[in-house]
Structure formats: structure tokens, C-alpha cells
Design a protein around this motif. Structure first.
Motif, PDB file in Angstrom:
ATOM      1  N   GLN A  19       0.856  -1.189   0.000  1.00 17.96           N
ATOM      2  CA  GLN A  19       0.000   0.000   0.000  1.00 17.96           C
ATOM      3  C   GLN A  19       0.886   1.230   0.000  1.00 17.96           C
ATOM      4  O   GLN A  19       1.748   1.375   0.863  1.00 17.96           O
ATOM      5  CB  GLN A  19      -0.921   0.002   1.224  1.00 17.96           C
ATOM      6  CG  GLN A  19      -2.060   0.999   1.152  1.00 17.96           C
ATOM      7  CD  GLN A  19      -3.169   0.533   0.226  1.00 17.96           C
ATOM      8  OE1 GLN A  19      -3.339  -0.652  -0.001  1.00 17.96           O
ATOM      9  NE2 GLN A  19      -3.931   1.469  -0.316  1.00 17.96           N
ATOM     10  N   SER A  20       0.698   2.126  -0.970  1.00 15.31           N
ATOM     11  CA  SER A  20       1.516   3.331  -1.092  1.00 15.31           C
ATOM     12  C   SER A  20       0.787   4.538  -0.511  1.00 15.31           C
ATOM     13  O   SER A  20      -0.444   4.594  -0.518  1.00 15.31           O
ATOM     14  CB  SER A  20       1.860   3.586  -2.560  1.00 15.31           C
ATOM     15  OG  SER A  20       2.663   2.550  -3.080  1.00 15.31           O
ATOM     16  N   PHE A  21       1.579   5.530  -0.070  1.00 11.91           N
ATOM     17  CA  PHE A  21       1.031   6.740   0.538  1.00 11.91           C
ATOM     18  C   PHE A  21       1.731   7.966  -0.040  1.00 11.91           C
ATOM     19  O   PHE A  21       2.946   7.950  -0.269  1.00 11.91           O
ATOM     20  CB  PHE A  21       1.189   6.703   2.056  1.00 11.91           C
ATOM     21  CG  PHE A  21       0.357   5.654   2.717  1.00 11.91           C
ATOM     22  CD1 PHE A  21      -0.900   5.958   3.217  1.00 11.91           C
ATOM     23  CD2 PHE A  21       0.809   4.348   2.806  1.00 11.91           C
ATOM     24  CE1 PHE A  21      -1.685   4.978   3.805  1.00 11.91           C
ATOM     25  CE2 PHE A  21       0.032   3.363   3.389  1.00 11.91           C
ATOM     26  CZ  PHE A  21      -1.214   3.684   3.894  1.00 11.91           C
ATOM     27  N   TYR A  22       0.948   9.021  -0.256  1.00  9.94           N
ATOM     28  CA  TYR A  22       1.444  10.284  -0.810  1.00  9.94           C
ATOM     29  C   TYR A  22       1.055  11.398   0.165  1.00  9.94           C
ATOM     30  O   TYR A  22      -0.120  11.732   0.311  1.00  9.94           O
ATOM     31  CB  TYR A  22       0.826  10.528  -2.182  1.00  9.94           C
ATOM     32  CG  TYR A  22       1.468  11.634  -2.994  1.00  9.94           C
ATOM     33  CD1 TYR A  22       2.183  11.348  -4.155  1.00  9.94           C
ATOM     34  CD2 TYR A  22       1.349  12.968  -2.621  1.00  9.94           C
ATOM     35  CE1 TYR A  22       2.757  12.353  -4.928  1.00  9.94           C
ATOM     36  CE2 TYR A  22       1.933  13.987  -3.362  1.00  9.94           C
ATOM     37  CZ  TYR A  22       2.632  13.669  -4.518  1.00  9.94           C
ATOM     38  OH  TYR A  22       3.216  14.670  -5.268  1.00  9.94           O
ATOM     39  N   LEU A  23       2.050  11.954   0.850  1.00  5.90           N
ATOM     40  CA  LEU A  23       1.825  12.972   1.876  1.00  5.90           C
ATOM     41  C   LEU A  23       2.254  14.339   1.361  1.00  5.90           C
ATOM     42  O   LEU A  23       3.387  14.506   0.913  1.00  5.90           O
ATOM     43  CB  LEU A  23       2.621  12.625   3.131  1.00  5.90           C
ATOM     44  CG  LEU A  23       2.648  13.683   4.243  1.00  5.90           C
ATOM     45  CD1 LEU A  23       1.277  13.810   4.898  1.00  5.90           C
ATOM     46  CD2 LEU A  23       3.715  13.344   5.279  1.00  5.90           C
ATOM     47  N   TYR A  24       1.354  15.312   1.451  1.00  4.21           N
ATOM     48  CA  TYR A  24       1.681  16.683   1.055  1.00  4.21           C
ATOM     49  C   TYR A  24       1.577  17.592   2.279  1.00  4.21           C
ATOM     50  O   TYR A  24       0.561  17.597   2.986  1.00  4.21           O
ATOM     51  CB  TYR A  24       0.732  17.185  -0.031  1.00  4.21           C
ATOM     52  CG  TYR A  24       0.935  18.641  -0.388  1.00  4.21           C
ATOM     53  CD1 TYR A  24       2.127  19.080  -0.966  1.00  4.21           C
ATOM     54  CD2 TYR A  24      -0.067  19.577  -0.135  1.00  4.21           C
ATOM     55  CE1 TYR A  24       2.321  20.416  -1.279  1.00  4.21           C
ATOM     56  CE2 TYR A  24       0.110  20.912  -0.455  1.00  4.21           C
ATOM     57  CZ  TYR A  24       1.313  21.332  -1.025  1.00  4.21           C
ATOM     58  OH  TYR A  24       1.499  22.657  -1.327  1.00  4.21           O
ATOM     59  N   VAL A  25       2.637  18.366   2.526  1.00  3.12           N
ATOM     60  CA  VAL A  25       2.710  19.268   3.672  1.00  3.12           C
ATOM     61  C   VAL A  25       2.758  20.702   3.163  1.00  3.12           C
ATOM     62  O   VAL A  25       3.678  21.080   2.437  1.00  3.12           O
ATOM     63  CB  VAL A  25       3.952  18.975   4.530  1.00  3.12           C
ATOM     64  CG1 VAL A  25       3.992  19.919   5.728  1.00  3.12           C
ATOM     65  CG2 VAL A  25       3.970  17.529   4.981  1.00  3.12           C
TER      66      VAL A  25
END
Length: 332
Positions: free
Chosen positions: A193-199
Motif C-alpha cells: 500500500q503506497s502513501f502520498y503525503l503533502y505538507v
């Protein structure tokens, strides 16, 4: 928000660049309370507001009479967040207490510039549900968004359409993302499972010194795989900077249970009270199978008494029928 600079001679009014809320301080002081919480109000109504109007081709619209205003219809808010499901979901019914997989800061680490995205992957060794994740920021508050997809992120780093948004512009400081705004993620055993985090708006702590694909942290349930980052959102990956966000994964291990069989196995025991009289002689389950006379088994097991198959009353005996009569079956 009018009035905060009233009677000011000009040029000296400092506005705090934060929405009021009762979770975070600004320079050590409260900027809201339970009754003054603009951040919460935005999150509570964004779904209804976004549903006021449908997007459609303006060329097909019927002109309205001047001065008329369309009255928006508010849509009901969801009562609970849906669990993000994979293409072939597993039925999860029993989950243990929350556990944590952390990639503690070690070796070379630092803090990013504002507006970066971090992409990483998890490998599930057990069936799990992720409740939230921990993030560490260099400043008191920021806004984060998070997406996820089943499988590898490689080849999809710039394609938002292949990802599912599970955290949408939530204001927070160092700590766990508020579970109220985090859509749980279900991961089947053996699945990536991949995750894309934007801050947005501030810097976040990250780790450096390893390569994409390296195992950053692991336990008996889960592996955290070193990823990459990108400037801004859905932008080109910065291949010369393979950095991993400092995080902790909060999850539960769950047991998968198959649905009950539509044809449960019948306990096969002869009914000792069964009798079928013929000419004053009583035919019992014992009589039918006595001496292993095959013709007698085949004859009697497929007969009925009072509308019910004898094989149901003499099911253990009738399993010997040479044409395959089974427990509870009226015919071979």
C-alpha cells in the motif's frame, strides 16, 4: 473578521495567519476555543458546500431571469468515514488493540522546506487496518493532505487520478492526524500500500541516508519501505533526494473470517426411534444396514416415510449406499 484592525492608524496591524481553533497555540497563546473554531467549521461543512452546484456544460444551461438566484440545496454530511477498500476486499471482523510501527529519527536527518510531498510504501505481513499516522513538524501548525493507493507508487507519482484521498487539508501540529479526519486504510496480508503525503506551509522532519526501496522499519505485522519526495503536489520526483518522512503508523491487526457456508454440514447420526412397519415387521436403521446387504440399503435409503426421506432418519447407515447417497439426501 472585521474589527480586529479598527481605529488603527495603518501599517501596524499584525494579523495572525491562522484560522481560529481550540487545538493549537500561537506563540504560546490560544487563538480560539470551543465556540471560536473556524478551522473546525470549515471541515464540518466543506462536503455540503461543495455539493451546492453540479458542474455541467454552460452551453446547455437555461438562462435565468435577471435578479433570480438559485437556492443551493445542502447535502447531508456522512455519518462516518468509509474504510478505504482494495479491489478484492477481505472481511475483517476481529481486530486487536492499536499497535505502532515507528521509524525513529536516526543518523542523518533534517527538516524540509515548506510545500514538499513525501511518497512511501507499506508491506502488510498481517491483515491490518491503519487508524492514523504520526507526523513531526518544525513549527506549531500546518496543513496536511494524504492519499493512498494499492500497490507500488512507482509510475504514478504525478497521476492524482490513481490515488484515493484519505486526509483532506487538515490543520495540525506535531502528533497523530486527528482520527475524525482520517479515513481508515485496510490492507490485506501480502499486499503493498503506497502513501502520498503533502505538507503545506511549514517544514516537516525527515530522514536521509538510505535508498528508495530499503526497509526503514519493520515488525511481525508490517514493513515501512523507504520512498522519495517531490516539490509541491503531483510534481516531478526529486530523484537526487531520496528522503523518508519521520512518522509512526498506528494500526490494528485484524483476523479475516470467511462468511458462513450456505450448505452447513449436517451432523450424521441415525435416529434410533425410527421405524417403518411393513406387514407387521418393523424396519429400523439397524435393520436396513444389517449384514451390509447392498440391495437392502439401496432400496430403503431412497424411500420416504410420511413425506420425508428415510436417508435423513438413517443418514449414518445410508452413507453406505453404493450409488453415493449422502447424509440428509433423499436420492443417490
Amino acid at each position: 473578521m472585521s474589527g480586529q484592525c479598527d481605529n488603527n492608524d495603518g501599517g501596524g496591524c499584525t494579523r495572525v495567519q491562522r484560522f481560529s481553533n481550540d487545538e493549537f497555540l500561537y506563540n504560546g497563546k490560544a487563538i480560539g476555543n470551543s465556540r471560536a473554531d473556524n478551522a473546525r467549521q470549515h471541515s464540518d461543512v466543506f462536503a455540503a458546500v461543495s455539493a451546492y452546484y453540479e458542474c455541467k456544460d454552460s452551453s446547455t444551461d437555461t438562462p435565468t431571469t435577471s435578479g433570480q438566484t438559485k437556492t443551493p440545496t445542502a447535502q447531508p454530511l456522512p455519518t462516518s468515514s468509509p474504510i478505504f477498500t482494495t479491489d478484492v476486499p477481505t472481511i475483517f471482523k476481529r481486530c486487536a488493540d492499536t499497535k505502532i510501527l515507528a521509524n525513529e529519527r536516526e543518523g542523518r536527518s533534517g527538516k524540509s522546506s515548506a510545500g514538499l510531498s513525501f511518497i512511501f510504501k507499506l508491506e502488510a505481513i498481517s491483515d491490518i487496518i491503519i487508524d492514523t499516522i504520526f507526523l513531526e513538524f518544525a513549527e506549531t501548525a500546518t496543513t496536511v493532505s494524504l492519499w493512498t493507493k494499492t500497490g507500488s507508487y512507482e509510475g504514478y507519482e504525478r497521476d492524482e487520478t490513481k490515488w484515493t484521498n484519505i486526509v483532506n487539508g487538515v490543520a495540525m501540529g506535531t502528533g497523530d492526524i486527528n482520527k475524525e479526519y482520517f479515513t481508515p486504510v485496510k490492507i490485506d496480508k501480502g499486499t503493498d500500500q503506497s502513501f502520498y503525503l503533502y505538507v503545506f506551509g511549514t517544514s516537516i522532519y525527515y530522514k536521509a541516508g538510505r535508498n528508495k526501496g530499503d526497509v526503514d522499519a519493520e515488525n511481525n505485522d508490517l514493513k515501512m519501505i523507504w520512498g522519495v519526495n517531490a516539490s509541491s503536489k503531483w510534481n516531478e520526483v526529486r530523484s537526487w533526494k531520496e528522503q523518508m518522512v519521520h512518522t509512526k503508523i498506528n494500526y490494528k491487526v485484524c483476523k479475516s473470517e470467511e462468511p458462513p457456508s450456505q450448505n452447513p454440514t449436517k451432523l450424521c447420526v441415525d435416529d434410533q426411534s425410527f421405524t417403518k412397519s411393513r406387514g407387521g415387521r418393523k424396519r429400523t436403521c439397524e435393520y436396513i444396514g444389517k449384514g451390509d446387504k447392498q440391495w437392502r440399503l439401496n432400496k430403503w435409503c431412497n424411500k420416504n416415510k410420511n413425506g420425508s426421506p428415510i436417508s435423513e432418519a438413517c443418514c449414518e447407515t445410508c452413507k453406505k449406499c453404493n450409488c453415493g447417497a449422502g447424509c440428509g439426501k433423499a436420492q443417490c
